[in-house]
Design a protein around this motif. Structure first.
Motif, mmCIF file in Angstrom:
data_model
loop_
_atom_site.group_PDB
_atom_site.id
_atom_site.type_symbol
_atom_site.label_atom_id
_atom_site.label_comp_id
_atom_site.label_asym_id
_atom_site.label_seq_id
_atom_site.Cartn_x
_atom_site.Cartn_y
_atom_site.Cartn_z
ATOM 1 N N THR A 17 2.214 -51.242 -1.474
ATOM 2 C CA THR A 17 3.487 -50.585 -1.794
ATOM 3 C C THR A 17 3.449 -49.995 -3.203
ATOM 4 O O THR A 17 3.880 -48.857 -3.423
ATOM 5 C CB THR A 17 4.650 -51.577 -1.661
ATOM 6 N N GLY A 18 2.937 -50.769 -4.148
ATOM 7 C CA GLY A 18 2.827 -50.278 -5.523
ATOM 8 C C GLY A 18 1.924 -49.067 -5.628
ATOM 9 O O GLY A 18 2.223 -48.120 -6.358
ATOM 10 N N CYS A 21 3.779 -46.005 -4.089
ATOM 11 C CA CYS A 21 4.845 -45.545 -5.003
ATOM 12 C C CYS A 21 4.240 -44.870 -6.236
ATOM 13 O O CYS A 21 4.746 -43.854 -6.712
ATOM 14 C CB CYS A 21 5.722 -46.717 -5.412
ATOM 15 N N HIS A 24 3.028 -41.312 -5.354
ATOM 16 C CA HIS A 24 4.155 -40.383 -5.203
ATOM 17 C C HIS A 24 4.761 -40.040 -6.562
ATOM 18 O O HIS A 24 5.114 -38.882 -6.816
ATOM 19 C CB HIS A 24 5.218 -40.968 -4.278
ATOM 20 N N TYR A 25 4.865 -41.016 -7.446
ATOM 21 C CA TYR A 25 5.408 -40.760 -8.779
ATOM 22 C C TYR A 25 4.502 -39.793 -9.545
ATOM 23 O O TYR A 25 4.988 -38.866 -10.191
ATOM 24 C CB TYR A 25 5.554 -42.072 -9.562
#
Length: 101
Positions: A17-18, A21, A24-25
């Motif tokens: 998940t990290g 994310c 995407h960031y």
């Protein structure tokens, strides 16, 4: 399910998940920086972030890639010219035997 298995599964899920994310960031921040570099209007930034002008942003990415590739080719050509100049200089000082001996 054992306690060790639950901890391992949780750590794997949190890591995945990290990572997702984070990617995407990074993409979002790179898109914003590239838009600001080309001095587009705030409306274009809003529309691009909402996905309506992605082809325009992608095209600018292609232009940046072409510029980087051209700069790299110029650098390689300069290095090649410098190498040829050095070779010529060294061959004047110490001739190279081309007979293979």
């Amino acid at each position: 399910m054992s306690k060790a298995a639950r901890i391992t599964l949780s750590a794997a899920v949190l890591f995945a998940t990290g990572t997702i994310c984070g990617v995407h960031y990074m993409q979002l921040s790179e898109r914003e920086v590239s838009l600001l570099r080309f001095r587009v209007s705030p409306l274009d930034v809003f529309l691009t972030l909402n996905g309506t002008h992605t082809s325009q942003t992608m095209y600018k990415g292609v232009i940046r890639d072409d510029e980087r590739r051209a700069a790299k080719m110029r650098q390689r050509e300069e290095e090649h010219q410098e190498s040829m100049r050095k070779r010529e200089l060294y061959e004047r000082v110490q001739p190279v035997n081309t007979n293979g001996r």
